[in-house]
Motif scaffolding. Structure first.
Motif, PDB file in Angstrom:
ATOM      1  N   TYR A  18       0.868  -1.181   0.000  1.00 44.62           N
ATOM      2  CA  TYR A  18       0.000   0.000   0.000  1.00 44.62           C
ATOM      3  C   TYR A  18       0.905   1.231   0.000  1.00 44.62           C
ATOM      4  O   TYR A  18       2.125   1.102   0.166  1.00 44.62           O
ATOM      5  N   ALA A  19       0.326   2.405  -0.190  1.00 44.61           N
ATOM      6  CA  ALA A  19       1.129   3.634  -0.108  1.00 44.61           C
ATOM      7  C   ALA A  19       0.678   4.465   1.082  1.00 44.61           C
ATOM      8  O   ALA A  19      -0.522   4.599   1.333  1.00 44.61           O
ATOM      9  N   LEU A  77       0.806   8.190   2.243  1.00 40.64           N
ATOM     10  CA  LEU A  77       1.048   9.502   1.671  1.00 40.64           C
ATOM     11  C   LEU A  77       1.088  10.542   2.783  1.00 40.64           C
ATOM     12  O   LEU A  77       0.191  10.589   3.621  1.00 40.64           O
ATOM     13  N   VAL A 136      -3.219   4.973   0.727  1.00 41.13           N
ATOM     14  CA  VAL A 136      -3.808   4.909  -0.612  1.00 41.13           C
ATOM     15  C   VAL A 136      -3.572   3.520  -1.201  1.00 41.13           C
ATOM     16  O   VAL A 136      -2.477   2.960  -1.084  1.00 41.13           O
ATOM     17  N   ASN A 137      -4.600   2.988  -1.836  1.00 37.00           N
ATOM     18  CA  ASN A 137      -4.453   1.728  -2.555  1.00 37.00           C
ATOM     19  C   ASN A 137      -3.568   1.976  -3.777  1.00 37.00           C
ATOM     20  O   ASN A 137      -3.722   2.969  -4.485  1.00 37.00           O
ATOM     21  N   LEU A 138      -2.639   1.052  -4.033  1.00 40.45           N
ATOM     22  CA  LEU A 138      -1.627   1.301  -5.070  1.00 40.45           C
ATOM     23  C   LEU A 138      -2.193   1.441  -6.477  1.00 40.45           C
ATOM     24  O   LEU A 138      -1.632   2.149  -7.301  1.00 40.45           O
ATOM     25  N   LEU A 177      -2.723   5.086  -7.014  1.00 43.01           N
ATOM     26  CA  LEU A 177      -1.723   6.035  -6.510  1.00 43.01           C
ATOM     27  C   LEU A 177      -1.455   7.201  -7.468  1.00 43.01           C
ATOM     28  O   LEU A 177      -1.542   8.366  -7.080  1.00 43.01           O
ATOM     29  N   ILE A 181       6.011   9.640  -0.286  1.00 45.91           N
ATOM     30  CA  ILE A 181       5.165   8.505  -0.654  1.00 45.91           C
ATOM     31  C   ILE A 181       5.920   7.265  -0.221  1.00 45.91           C
ATOM     32  O   ILE A 181       6.976   6.956  -0.773  1.00 45.91           O
ATOM     33  N   ILE A 191       5.885   3.349   0.060  1.00 49.17           N
ATOM     34  CA  ILE A 191       5.165   2.164  -0.395  1.00 49.17           C
ATOM     35  C   ILE A 191       5.662   0.986   0.426  1.00 49.17           C
ATOM     36  O   ILE A 191       6.853   0.670   0.408  1.00 49.17           O
TER      37      ILE A 191
END
Ligand SMILES: [Zn+2]
Length: 468
Positions: free
Chosen positions: A220-221, A223, A278-280, A283, A307, A309
Motif C-alpha cells: 500500500y502507499a 502519503l 492509498v491503494n496502489l 496512486l 510517498i 510504499i
C-alpha cells in the motif's frame, strides 16, 4: 481591555500518533488529537479564529485574535481543559486513571498585545512561542522503575491487557476507544491493499486472503505531505491575508481527504499537513488530483510530499518513522522545497529511495507503462562510479557519457528504439532528470547525485513488482 493575538500548540504529536501497531491505533490516536483541538476551537467564534479557519481541518496549532478577554485566563483554562478531556477519553476507554496522565500533553500558549502593526505583533507572537517551547522542559511524571513496560510504545508502564498485548493506558485507549468513534470504520492495512480487489475477496478477511494467495500484490502507499514554509508565509501577510490563506488551506484539506478516501483512508487532514493510506492501483491518479487541486487554489504556496510504499506486514511504527524522515529529507533536498520523496519497503527493509519533483512521477508512470529500462539500475553503477567532486566541465562530460550509455542500454533492450518516438521522448526526459541531479559544493566544485538517479530507476523497478 486591549485586543490580543493568542497562539496555542500541543506536544507530543508525532510520537503520540506514530506509536501504533495496527492502523486502528493510528486512526484513533489522530482522532483523539483532533477532538481535543476541535473542542478548543469550538470555544471561540469565527471572528476570533485566524488559523485554522475551518473547524473540519484541525491543526495542532491555533492562532486567535481575542478582544475583551484575558489571555492568561484563557491559556490556563485551555491547558487544563485539554488534559482533562484526555484523561476522560482514557477513562472512558479503559475505566482506569493514573496520575502520570495529568500533564500528558504539554500545552504551550503565548499572547501578545495587538499593536498598530499587525504583522509585527504576529512576528512577536511566533517568536515568543518558539522561546516558550525551547525554555519549558516538562517533567512528565516518571514511570515506576522495575515495572513492566507497554509492549506497544515501550515507554509507559503496562496497565491493561488487550488482544493479548500488554498495553499502557494511552496505547490501550487507542485500542479500546472504538465505542467513541462508532461512525467511522478503521480499515486494516490489508483492507487498504485489497481495496481494488473486492470482488476477488468474496467477503473473506483481507489479511487471510493475502496470506493464502502468495501471488497477490501486497503493498500500500502511505502519503504524507506538508505545506512548505507556511509559518514564514503567514508572517509576511496582513490579518486579512492570513485569514484568506487559512480558509483556502482548510478548503484544500477537505478536498484532499475526499480525494484520498475514494481509494484509501485519511488519517488526518490538518490545515497544513496530511497523512493517509492509498491503494496502489490508484496512486498515480490520487497524486495527480492532489497536485491539480492544490494548484487550482492559487495560494502561492508549495508542498513537500513523501510517498512510502510498504508491504502490509512491515511494522507500522517503522513505516510512519521512515515516512516522516523521508518528508524531512525531501524538504531539504531542493533549495525551494516542493519535492517528493518516494521509498519502497519490503516487510522489513528499505528497497529503494529517490527524491524528485511532482513532474518526475509522471515520467516514472510512463516508463512503467512502457515497460522500459528494466536493467539500467544495476548496469549503470557497474560502469560509472561518480562519487568524487568534479569541475563543471568534468560534470557535463560525465553526464553526457551516462546519457549515451543509457541510450545504448535502451536500444539493446528495444531494437526499434529509433522508430519509437514515445521511447525517444522518454529517453530525453530521463536525460533531463539526470541533468537535474547536480549539487554545487563550492565554486566550480560539483557533485552528481548519482545515487538519487539510480534510486529513481530502482524505484521504477520496484513499482513494476508491487503494482498491478
Ligand atoms: Zn504504550
Amino acid at each position: 481591555m486591549k485586543p490580543y493575538l493568542f497562539t496555542l500548540t500541543i506536544s507530543p504529536v508525532q510520537s503520540f500518533i506514530s506509536q501504533a501497531r495496527k492502523s486502528q491505533d493510528l486512526f484513533v490516536g489522530s482522532q483523539i488529537l483532533s477532538q481535543l483541538m476541535g473542542k478548543v476551537l469550538e470555544t471561540f467564534t469565527e471572528e476570533e479564529r485566524i488559523f485554522p479557519q475551518n473547524t473540519n481541518a484541525i491543526s495542532n496549532k491555533i492562532v486567535l485574535k481575542l478582544v475583551g478577554k484575558d489571555p492568561k485566563t484563557i491559556g490556563e483554562n485551555l491547558e487544563r481543559q485539554i488534559n482533562k478531556d484526555f484523561i476522560n477519553a482514557v477513562f472512558k476507554a479503559t475505566c482506569q486513571y493514573h496520575s502520570s496522565l495529568n500533564n500528558f500533553f504539554q500545552v504551550y500558549w503565548v499572547a501578545v498585545e495587538l499593536g498598530d502593526k499587525y504583522q509585527e505583533s504576529y512576528k512577536n507572537l511566533e517568536r515568543n512561542l518558539r522561546t516558550v517551547k525551547n525554555l519549558r522542559t516538562f517533567s512528565q511524571e516518571s514511570q515506576t522503575a522495575g515495572h513492566q513496560k507497554c509492549s506497544l510504545c515501550g515507554e509507559r508502564n503496562f496497565a491493561k491487557e488487550y488482544d493479548k498485548e500488554k498495553l499502557c493506558l494511552v496505547c490501550a485507549t487507542k485500542r479500546c476507544d472504538l465505542q467513541n468513534h462508532s461512525n467511522d470504520s478503521f480499515p486494516s492495512l490489508a483492507d487498504i491493499v485489497t481495496l481494488d480487489r473486492k470482488e476477488k475477496l468474496k467477503g473473506q478477511d483481507a489479511e487471510a486472503f493475502l496470506d493464502a494467495n502468495p501471488s497477490e500484490k501486497k503493498h500500500y502507499a502511505l502519503l504524507h505531505f506538508d505545506v512548505d514554509s507556511l509559518g514564514k508565509t503567514l508572517s509576511g501577510l496582513p490579518e486579512k491575508g492570513q485569514i484568506e490563506l487559512s480558509e483556502k488551506l482548510g478548503e484544500f484539506s477537505i478536498k484532499a481527504k475526499k480525494i484520498v478516501d475514494k481509494s484509501g483512508k485519511t488519517v488526518y487532514a490538518g490545515g497544513d499537513d496530511f497523512l493517509g493510506f492509498v491503494n496502489l492501483a490508484s496512486l498515480f491518479e490520487v497524486i495527480d488530483e492532489l497536485y491539480c487541486d492544490f494548484e487550482s487554489m492559487k495560494m502561492d504556496l508549495t508542498f513537500t510530499a513523501s510517498i512510502l510504499i510498504a508491504h502490509y506486514k512491515a511494522p507500522l511504527h517503522k513505516v510512519l518513522d521512515y515516512s516522516r524522515e523521508l518528508l524531512e529529507e525531501s524538504k531539504n533536498h531542493f533549495d525551494d522545497k516542493n519535492g517528493v520523496g518516494i521509498m519502497v519497503m519490503s516487510s522489513n527493509a528499505i528497497i529503494s529511495k529517490t527524491i524528485c519533483r511532482y513532474e518526475d512521477i509522471g515520467l516514472l508512470q510512463k516508463m512503467k507503462e512502457k515497460e522500459i529500462a528494466k536493467h539500467i539500475h544495476f548496469k549503470l553503477p557497474m560502469i560509472f562510479n561518480t562519487l568524487s567532486e568534479m569541475s563543471y566541465d568534468e560534470m557535463l562530460m560525465e553526464k553526457a557519457m551516462i546519457a549515451v550509455e543509457i541510450k545504448r542500454l535502451l536500444k539493446r533492450e528495444n531494437p526499434n528504439f529509433e522508430k519509437d518516438d514515445e521511447l525517444k521522448e522518454l529517453h530525453k526526459k530521463l536525460t533531463i532528470f539526470l541533468n537535474k541531479q547536480t549539487k554545487e559544493l563550492s565554486a566550480n566544485r560539483y557533485k552528481l547525485d548519482f545515487e538519487n538517479f539510480i534510486g529513481f530507476l530502482k524505484t521504477l523497478e520496484q513499482f513494476r513488482g508491487v503494482m498491478q
